[in-house]
Scaffold this active site. Structure first.
Site, short mmCIF file in Angstrom:
data_model
loop_
_atom_site.label_atom_id
_atom_site.label_comp_id
_atom_site.label_asym_id
_atom_site.label_seq_id
_atom_site.Cartn_x
_atom_site.Cartn_y
_atom_site.Cartn_z
N CYS A 139 1.02 -1.14 0.08
CA CYS A 139 -0.13 -0.12 0.01
C CYS A 139 0.87 1.18 -0.08
O CYS A 139 1.88 1.40 0.88
CB CYS A 139 -0.95 0.10 1.37
SG CYS A 139 -1.93 1.67 1.53
N CYS A 162 -1.79 -10.82 -7.01
CA CYS A 162 -2.13 -11.85 -6.23
C CYS A 162 -2.36 -11.30 -4.87
O CYS A 162 -0.99 -11.27 -4.30
CB CYS A 162 -1.06 -13.06 -6.35
SG CYS A 162 -1.79 -14.72 -5.75
#
Length: 175
Positions: A139, A162
């Site tokens: 992130c 993924c």
């Protein structure tokens, strides 16, 4: 393997300020200047209070949830997947697909414009922890480990993000 290495060579790598990554999946490299100070400045104790033990293990210690165990693997609802740590929007359900790998898979991050990911909520980092290079996805706002991206996804992007379900918070679209 050669195809993966060629694909990784063409991707931009981000440099590190400061501290080393912990856990088994990080190479220790960090990006410079793109993280929000308030979100990344939480202490380890604060993250442990905010997150469940599994969320903490995956997002802060770079762990991986067991395949086929995640709550969003088979989610077919329309909406947006956000970071469980900081609520940053990361992936749209429009780009989610079934890869058969056991983790939610996306063909691109929310905000991508072709190969330009500068307006997304993610960063890529080289991960050599398992002895072979792969690209970690974190992130951009809080440095949470999300998962990995591989060059074997569907067209037109050819990417397979993924992502660990436990690193995500799903918000359904309003009707």
């Amino acid at each position: 393997m050669a195809r993966l290495l060629r694909a990784l060579r063409g991707l931009p790598l981000l440099q590190a300020p400061g501290r080393l990554a912990r856990g088994c999946a990080g190479s220790g490299s960090k990006d410079t200047g793109s993280l929000t100070k308030s979100k990344r400045s939480l202490s380890e104790a604060d993250w442990q209070k905010k997150l469940t033990p599994e969320q903490f293990y995956v997002t802060r210690e770079k762990g991986t949830e067991a395949p086929f165990s995640g709550m969003y693997l088979n989610n077919k609802e329309t909406g947006m997947y956000h970071c469980v740590c900081c609520d940053s929007p990361l992936f749209s359900s429009e780009k989610k697909y079934c890869s058969g790998t056991g983790w939610p898979s996306f063909s691109e991050a929310y905000g991508s414009k072709g190969s330009d990911e500068s307006h997304t909520g993610i960063l890529r980092r080289l991960d050599t922890s398992l002895g072979c290079p792969r690209m970690e996805v974190v992130c951009k706002q809080c440095e949470a480990h999300l998962g990995h991206v591989f060059p074997d996804g569907p067209k037109p992007t050819g990417q397979r993000f993924c992502i660990n379900s436990v690193a995500l918070k799903f918000k359904p679209s309003k009707p």
